[in-house]
Design a protein around this motif. Structure first.
Motif, PDB file in Angstrom:
ATOM      1  N   HIS A  94       0.811  -1.227   0.000  1.00 58.32           N
ATOM      2  CA  HIS A  94       0.000   0.000   0.000  1.00 58.32           C
ATOM      3  C   HIS A  94       0.841   1.272   0.000  1.00 58.32           C
ATOM      4  CE1 HIS A  94      -3.472  -2.513   1.240  1.00 58.32           C
ATOM      5  NE2 HIS A  94      -2.553  -3.184   1.886  1.00 58.32           N
ATOM      6  N   PHE A  95       2.073   1.159   0.491  1.00 56.45           N
ATOM      7  CA  PHE A  95       2.901   2.360   0.682  1.00 56.45           C
ATOM      8  C   PHE A  95       4.302   2.148   0.118  1.00 56.45           C
ATOM      9  CE2 PHE A  95      -0.394   2.660   3.824  1.00 56.45           C
ATOM     10  CZ  PHE A  95      -0.743   4.005   3.784  1.00 56.45           C
ATOM     11  N   CYS A  96       4.961   3.259  -0.141  1.00 59.00           N
ATOM     12  CA  CYS A  96       6.380   3.216  -0.482  1.00 59.00           C
ATOM     13  C   CYS A  96       7.120   3.243   0.861  1.00 59.00           C
ATOM     14  CB  CYS A  96       6.726   4.450  -1.319  1.00 59.00           C
ATOM     15  SG  CYS A  96       8.447   4.547  -1.702  1.00 59.00           S
ATOM     16  N   VAL A  97       7.528   2.060   1.310  1.00 56.69           N
ATOM     17  CA  VAL A  97       8.073   1.937   2.668  1.00 56.69           C
ATOM     18  C   VAL A  97       9.575   2.198   2.644  1.00 56.69           C
ATOM     19  CG1 VAL A  97       8.364   0.419   4.654  1.00 56.69           C
ATOM     20  CG2 VAL A  97       6.300   0.247   3.257  1.00 56.69           C
ATOM     21  N   ILE A  98       9.987   3.174   3.411  1.00 55.70           N
ATOM     22  CA  ILE A  98      11.404   3.572   3.461  1.00 55.70           C
ATOM     23  C   ILE A  98      11.930   3.244   4.863  1.00 55.70           C
ATOM     24  CG2 ILE A  98      13.016   5.490   3.149  1.00 55.70           C
ATOM     25  CD1 ILE A  98      10.666   6.886   1.581  1.00 55.70           C
ATOM     26  N   SER A  99      12.701   2.149   4.970  1.00 57.99           N
ATOM     27  CA  SER A  99      13.222   1.725   6.283  1.00 57.99           C
ATOM     28  C   SER A  99      14.598   2.336   6.481  1.00 57.99           C
ATOM     29  CB  SER A  99      13.343   0.202   6.346  1.00 57.99           C
ATOM     30  OG  SER A  99      12.145  -0.409   5.962  1.00 57.99           O
ATOM     31  N   LEU A 100      14.763   3.064   7.573  1.00 63.28           N
ATOM     32  CA  LEU A 100      16.037   3.740   7.841  1.00 63.28           C
ATOM     33  C   LEU A 100      16.900   2.927   8.802  1.00 63.28           C
ATOM     34  CD1 LEU A 100      14.870   7.462   8.260  1.00 63.28           C
ATOM     35  CD2 LEU A 100      15.283   6.139   6.166  1.00 63.28           C
ATOM     36  N   GLY A 101      18.205   3.139   8.751  1.00 62.86           N
ATOM     37  CA  GLY A 101      19.137   2.455   9.648  1.00 62.86           C
ATOM     38  C   GLY A 101      20.421   3.255   9.758  1.00 62.86           C
ATOM     39  N   GLY A 102      21.456   2.562  10.269  1.00 66.15           N
ATOM     40  CA  GLY A 102      22.754   3.223  10.428  1.00 66.15           C
ATOM     41  C   GLY A 102      23.017   3.567  11.888  1.00 66.15           C
ATOM     42  N   ARG A 103      24.222   4.055  12.152  1.00 65.44           N
ATOM     43  CA  ARG A 103      24.662   4.184  13.541  1.00 65.44           C
ATOM     44  C   ARG A 103      24.093   5.395  14.266  1.00 65.44           C
ATOM     45  NH1 ARG A 103      31.070   4.712  13.264  1.00 65.44           N
ATOM     46  NH2 ARG A 103      30.788   4.497  15.505  1.00 65.44           N
ATOM     47  N   TYR A 104      23.422   6.290  13.556  1.00 65.67           N
ATOM     48  CA  TYR A 104      22.951   7.521  14.212  1.00 65.67           C
ATOM     49  C   TYR A 104      21.501   7.453  14.668  1.00 65.67           C
ATOM     50  CZ  TYR A 104      27.232   9.100  12.082  1.00 65.67           C
ATOM     51  OH  TYR A 104      28.548   9.208  11.709  1.00 65.67           O
ATOM     52  N   LEU A 105      20.834   6.319  14.423  1.00 63.72           N
ATOM     53  CA  LEU A 105      19.403   6.232  14.730  1.00 63.72           C
ATOM     54  C   LEU A 105      19.094   5.040  15.637  1.00 63.72           C
ATOM     55  CD1 LEU A 105      17.819   6.769  11.164  1.00 63.72           C
ATOM     56  CD2 LEU A 105      18.100   8.494  12.960  1.00 63.72           C
ATOM     57  N   GLY A 106      17.955   5.137  16.331  1.00 63.36           N
ATOM     58  CA  GLY A 106      17.348   4.003  17.030  1.00 63.36           C
ATOM     59  C   GLY A 106      18.249   3.292  18.010  1.00 63.36           C
ATOM     60  N   GLY A 107      18.046   1.960  18.087  1.00 59.57           N
ATOM     61  CA  GLY A 107      18.764   1.147  19.062  1.00 59.57           C
ATOM     62  C   GLY A 107      20.273   1.224  18.912  1.00 59.57           C
ATOM     63  N   VAL A 108      20.757   1.357  17.680  1.00 60.53           N
ATOM     64  CA  VAL A 108      22.213   1.426  17.490  1.00 60.53           C
ATOM     65  C   VAL A 108      22.752   2.713  18.107  1.00 60.53           C
ATOM     66  CG1 VAL A 108      24.075   1.525  15.802  1.00 60.53           C
ATOM     67  CG2 VAL A 108      22.157  -0.021  15.434  1.00 60.53           C
ATOM     68  N   ALA A 109      22.065   3.834  17.851  1.00 56.63           N
ATOM     69  CA  ALA A 109      22.514   5.105  18.440  1.00 56.63           C
ATOM     70  C   ALA A 109      22.443   5.038  19.963  1.00 56.63           C
ATOM     71  CB  ALA A 109      21.657   6.251  17.915  1.00 56.63           C
ATOM     72  N   PHE A 110      21.390   4.385  20.461  1.00 58.18           N
ATOM     73  CA  PHE A 110      21.194   4.286  21.909  1.00 58.18           C
ATOM     74  C   PHE A 110      22.304   3.455  22.551  1.00 58.18           C
ATOM     75  CE2 PHE A 110      18.571   1.792  25.187  1.00 58.18           C
ATOM     76  CZ  PHE A 110      18.920   2.641  26.214  1.00 58.18           C
ATOM     77  N   ILE A 111      22.489   2.223  22.048  1.00 60.31           N
ATOM     78  CA  ILE A 111      23.471   1.333  22.672  1.00 60.31           C
ATOM     79  C   ILE A 111      24.897   1.787  22.334  1.00 60.31           C
ATOM     80  CG2 ILE A 111      24.326  -1.047  22.790  1.00 60.31           C
ATOM     81  CD1 ILE A 111      21.684  -0.678  24.186  1.00 60.31           C
ATOM     82  N   ASP A 112      25.105   2.234  21.104  1.00 62.59           N
ATOM     83  CA  ASP A 112      26.447   2.668  20.724  1.00 62.59           C
ATOM     84  C   ASP A 112      26.800   3.987  21.417  1.00 62.59           C
ATOM     85  OD1 ASP A 112      28.527   1.542  19.082  1.00 62.59           O
ATOM     86  OD2 ASP A 112      28.445   3.412  17.933  1.00 62.59           O
ATOM     87  N   GLY A 113      25.787   4.829  21.644  1.00 63.44           N
ATOM     88  CA  GLY A 113      26.025   6.086  22.365  1.00 63.44           C
ATOM     89  C   GLY A 113      26.522   5.774  23.764  1.00 63.44           C
ATOM     90  N   ARG A 114      25.874   4.798  24.420  1.00 59.80           N
ATOM     91  CA  ARG A 114      26.321   4.383  25.749  1.00 59.80           C
ATOM     92  C   ARG A 114      27.677   3.693  25.662  1.00 59.80           C
ATOM     93  NH1 ARG A 114      23.494  -0.466  29.114  1.00 59.80           N
ATOM     94  NH2 ARG A 114      24.573  -1.640  27.497  1.00 59.80           N
ATOM     95  N   GLY A 115      27.825   2.805  24.667  1.00 57.64           N
ATOM     96  CA  GLY A 115      29.021   1.969  24.564  1.00 57.64           C
ATOM     97  C   GLY A 115      30.267   2.718  24.142  1.00 57.64           C
ATOM     98  N   THR A 116      30.103   3.973  23.715  1.00 55.93           N
ATOM     99  CA  THR A 116      31.291   4.770  23.373  1.00 55.93           C
ATOM    100  C   THR A 116      31.454   5.936  24.355  1.00 55.93           C
ATOM    101  OG1 THR A 116      29.936   6.015  21.795  1.00 55.93           O
ATOM    102  CG2 THR A 116      31.236   4.214  20.894  1.00 55.93           C
TER     103      THR A 116
END
Ligand SMILES: C[S@@+](CC[C@H](N)C(=O)[O-])C[C@H]1O[C@@H](n2cnc3c(N)ncnc32)[C@H](O)[C@@H]1O
Length: 447
Positions: A186-208
């Motif tokens: 139904h939609f043009c679904v654009i899934s975002l990722g990478g180290r600056y967003l979501g769980g990666v930013a959260f855990i990597d922000g803490r882990g660095t």
């Protein structure tokens, strides 16, 4: 496309939207952290916003788009209180509660409740689209999937129709995948990722963060890793600590890092590759409760803030099984049995509320001093058992921004105003600090 000198998430997202020609889109998020500046500054960009499996909510932040806001939350976990505190001031927002469902930071909510989420969200999107259409991305349509990266944010485009942008969730193992194909019809679904967003930013922000690494360092020191010894990291997340350890040991120890979360494993491998560490760290799937290695495989088996989410007994037994005789087993967990310290000049009443332990632990997980008893009766010898702390000093960092909104669901309007004033004062006098306890244990497998 290179970073082009952009610094913060807001600028990165703006560069991505510009590249894709996204004037307005529907958005799916778990919490709004990355969306907050857009909600505040460019609400017209948002055709609708669905917060699925939320465990944070600030009514004032989402108020500008409350007429096109969908909230889905569990009837257990921190989200219930946040929603209960916010919903009265968001009368136009739509909401849905998952019955018999506790949302924790690591809940795989779309995998668990996708059958419930999809029809409700589709209906909501259809109505929002009719009122306020989203724009189409300026990407040449092709069969299958289009993928790319702009300003450090990766994107995957599937399907066709109005634009629906999915920001990564927190620790959810499946992320949005269980319903993406159906949404893409139904939609043009654009899934975002990478180290600056979501769980990666959260855990990597803490882990660095030096304030977390100080505690990790103290724990790892007790392992006394020797050059050439092999290391297994159980529940590696985005690999932050593996990269730290590889540098700390000057790449003298091959590190095998496993996790059940495919999203983290993909991102971890990409970051390690970008930092030139893929030769010394190998990432792969592995369940802490059933490790995919023969017994006696590694010299060091370590894990940081994972046992909270697993069956602690099975995990410890598995870590000991795959350690070689004479090898060390090391576990660190968050301490939900100890008060934290928010070093702001607030009243004792506010302190009592915000510093109370947050009981974020799985049913069979371990996030308290029982870690020491578990090690004591495990058969491991030469035990080193001690608590340590992690500190957060940057109120603009991802970790602070993640923890703080939870507090606002505990405070009334008056207390929130006092909190904000105290925070400004602590920033001005450079004494701002959040400290949380961690329990650490290290033992040696008998020869
Ligand atoms: C809070 S993160 C910690 C990541 C990393 N150890 C660190 O300290 O930065 C917890 C990690 O444990 C992983 N995890 C949870 N249950 C697991 C299991 N049964 N087996 C392997 N990993 C698991 C999650 O996917 C997540 O990546």
């Amino acid at each position: 496309m290179p970073d082009q000198g952009v610094q913060n998430v807001e600028q990165r997202l703006a560069a991505l939207f510009e590249h894709l020609g996204l004037v307005r889109a529907h958005f799916g998020v778990q919490n709004t952290a990355e969306m907050d500046p857009i909600i505040a500054g460019q609400p017209e960009r948002i055709a609708s916003l669905a917060m699925i499996g939320l465990n944070r909510l600030q009514a004032a932040t989402v108020a500008p788009i409350a007429d096109r806001l969908l909230l889905m939350y569990g009837d257990g976990g921190a989200g219930v209180d946040a929603v209960a505190a916010s919903l009265p001031s968001l009368p136009n927002a739509e909401s849905h509660c998952f019955e018999d469902y506790v949302v924790l930071t690591w809940s795989d909510v779309v995998a668990d409740r996708g059958g419930e989420i999809f029809p409700l969200w589709l209906d909501f999107l259809g109505r929002a689209e009719a009122r306020n259409p989203a724009s189409l991305p300026r990407i040449e349509r092709s069969e299958g999937e289009v993928a790319g990266e702009v300003a450090g944010i990766t994107y995957r485009i599937r399907g066709g129709g109005p634009a629906l942008v999915l920001l990564p969730m927190l620790l959810s193992a499946s992320q949005w995948e269980p319903i993406v194909e159906r949404l893409a019809e139904h939609f043009c679904v654009i899934s975002l990722g990478g180290r600056y967003l979501g769980g990666v930013a959260f855990i990597d922000g803490r882990g660095t963060d030096p304030g977390y690494l100080r505690g990790v360092h103290m724990h790892i020191n007790e392992i006394d890793i020797q050059p050439g010894e092999t290391v297994l990291d159980v529940g590696c997340g985005p690999g932050s600590l593996d990269r730290w350890l590889a540098r700390h040991t000057q790449c003298a120890n091959p590190i095998t890092a496993v996790d059940v979360n495919g999203y983290f494993l993909r991102e971890a491998a990409a970051i390690a590759e970008a930092e030139g560490l893929s030769g010394i760290i190998s990432f792969g799937p592995g369940n802490a409760e059933d490790l995919p290695f023969p017994e006696n495989s590694f010299d060091v088996v370590m894990s940081h803030t994972v046992m909270e989410e697993c069956d602690a007994e099975r995990m410890l037994a598995e870590m000991i099984r795959v350690a070689r005789p004479g090898g060390r087993v090391a576990v660190m967990v968050r301490a939900v049995d100890m008060r934290s310290l928010w070093n702001l000049p607030v009243s004792a009443a506010i302190k009592a509320k915000v510093e109370a332990p947050v009981l974020s632990v799985g049913e069979k997980g371990c996030a308290d001093a029982s870690l020491y008893r578990r090690f004591g009766r495990s058969g491991l010898t030469d035990l080193k058992l001690f608590p340590t702390t992690m500190t957060v000093n940057d109120p603009d960092g991802y970790t602070w921004k993640y923890y703080e909104p939870y507090l606002f669901s505990l405070l009334d309007a008056d207390e929130t105003a006092q909190w904000r004033a105290a925070k400004a004062q602590a920033i001005a006098d450079k004494s701002i600090l959040l400290a949380r306890w961690l329990h650490c244990a290290v033992g040696t497998k008998v020869v």
